[in-house]
Design a protein around this motif. Sequence first.
Motif, PDB file in Angstrom:
ATOM      1  N   THR A 158      85.631 101.077  31.937  1.00 26.05           N
ATOM      2  CA  THR A 158      85.870 101.757  30.663  1.00 26.05           C
ATOM      3  C   THR A 158      86.960 102.791  30.846  1.00 26.05           C
ATOM      4  O   THR A 158      87.312 103.163  31.965  1.00 26.05           O
ATOM      5  CB  THR A 158      84.587 102.430  30.141  1.00 26.05           C
ATOM      6  N   TYR A 161      79.710 110.678  29.069  1.00 26.13           N
ATOM      7  CA  TYR A 161      80.627 109.558  29.223  1.00 26.13           C
ATOM      8  C   TYR A 161      82.071 110.002  29.004  1.00 26.13           C
ATOM      9  O   TYR A 161      82.961 109.680  29.785  1.00 26.13           O
ATOM     10  CB  TYR A 161      80.237 108.445  28.241  1.00 26.13           C
ATOM     11  N   ALA A 167      83.138 112.228  32.020  1.00 31.58           N
ATOM     12  CA  ALA A 167      83.334 111.438  33.235  1.00 31.58           C
ATOM     13  C   ALA A 167      84.547 110.528  33.121  1.00 31.58           C
ATOM     14  O   ALA A 167      85.299 110.359  34.079  1.00 31.58           O
ATOM     15  CB  ALA A 167      82.082 110.615  33.538  1.00 31.58           C
ATOM     16  N   SER A 168      84.781 109.960  31.950  1.00 34.78           N
ATOM     17  CA  SER A 168      85.927 109.067  31.751  1.00 34.78           C
ATOM     18  C   SER A 168      87.244 109.810  31.902  1.00 34.78           C
ATOM     19  O   SER A 168      88.215 109.267  32.411  1.00 34.78           O
ATOM     20  CB  SER A 168      85.872 108.415  30.370  1.00 34.78           C
ATOM     21  N   ASN A 218      85.514 109.779  39.024  1.00 33.11           N
ATOM     22  CA  ASN A 218      84.350 109.221  38.355  1.00 33.11           C
ATOM     23  C   ASN A 218      84.605 107.758  38.046  1.00 33.11           C
ATOM     24  O   ASN A 218      85.686 107.379  37.623  1.00 33.11           O
ATOM     25  CB  ASN A 218      84.045 109.971  37.054  1.00 33.11           C
ATOM     26  N   THR A 229      83.395 104.927  35.689  1.00 36.57           N
ATOM     27  CA  THR A 229      82.605 104.557  34.519  1.00 36.57           C
ATOM     28  C   THR A 229      82.853 103.096  34.188  1.00 36.57           C
ATOM     29  O   THR A 229      84.000 102.649  34.156  1.00 36.57           O
ATOM     30  CB  THR A 229      82.961 105.428  33.299  1.00 36.57           C
ATOM     31  N   TYR A 230      81.765 102.377  33.966  1.00 35.74           N
ATOM     32  CA  TYR A 230      81.889 100.970  33.605  1.00 35.74           C
ATOM     33  C   TYR A 230      80.655 100.511  32.843  1.00 35.74           C
ATOM     34  O   TYR A 230      79.610 101.150  32.876  1.00 35.74           O
ATOM     35  CB  TYR A 230      82.109 100.080  34.833  1.00 35.74           C
ATOM     36  N   ILE A 268      77.876 105.664  35.194  1.00 36.82           N
ATOM     37  CA  ILE A 268      78.798 106.697  35.638  1.00 36.82           C
ATOM     38  C   ILE A 268      78.523 106.900  37.118  1.00 36.82           C
ATOM     39  O   ILE A 268      77.409 107.242  37.502  1.00 36.82           O
ATOM     40  CB  ILE A 268      78.605 108.017  34.861  1.00 36.82           C
ATOM     41  N   ILE A 289      73.610 105.493  32.669  1.00 39.45           N
ATOM     42  CA  ILE A 289      73.961 106.676  31.879  1.00 39.45           C
ATOM     43  C   ILE A 289      72.730 107.469  31.428  1.00 39.45           C
ATOM     44  O   ILE A 289      72.779 108.696  31.365  1.00 39.45           O
ATOM     45  CB  ILE A 289      74.875 106.302  30.693  1.00 39.45           C
ATOM     46  N   TYR A 329      71.826 109.457  34.383  1.00 42.12           N
ATOM     47  CA  TYR A 329      72.889 110.437  34.597  1.00 42.12           C
ATOM     48  C   TYR A 329      72.704 111.648  33.677  1.00 42.12           C
ATOM     49  O   TYR A 329      72.838 112.788  34.100  1.00 42.12           O
ATOM     50  CB  TYR A 329      74.245 109.785  34.350  1.00 42.12           C
TER      51      TYR A 329
END
Length: 190
Positions: free
Chosen positions: A42, A144, A147-148, A154, A156-157, A174, A179, A182
């Motif tokens: 992501t 999100y 972190a992105s 980080n 993220t996916y 994350i 998530i 997290y």
Amino acid sequence: MKTIYLFILFVVLALIQLSVPATMVFKNQSVLNSGTAYKFRTRPIDPTDPFRGKYITLSFDMNNAVTADTLWQNRSDIYVYLKTDSLGYAAVKSVSPFKTNTDDDFVIAQTYGYYQKSNVIDFMLPFDRFYMEESKAYPAEMAYRKASRQGLSNNTYALVYVKNGYSVLEDVFINDVPIGTYVELQKTTD
């Protein structure tokens, strides 16, 4: 006699109404059980995108491909055939306006732009929303986004299962942590 027919009609209609959601659940569970798992990397979402309802909005790195085909129209279906890159993330193997004769996993996305000069087709993946428990959805979206934006530190996916063109988004991660977990961990450190 008339009440028996009405009762039978009622039972038949009730079974039909129950079969529709049951079929949807069965199809999704089948994809989760026997589909292939892909990690879709992501990227940060637009900070002005409002939080809507009980889901987080996802944006993906994989949203375009180079193609030799010229039959593209905006808002039409596109078959995105998948492979796994060297880092273990989903990548575009090929795209086609039609289903091809191959055993490769694919998702059906929707086009939103074609640039003939560079032969690049832009598309939207069908799993851009991740639904969560209401009390965790807003903190999850904020985690999100944060972190992105932090880039390479980080990871993220979205973990998506794919089978015969159907896709089911199982979870968002994350740094390899689901998530929901997290968000709970962030509450304890704040």
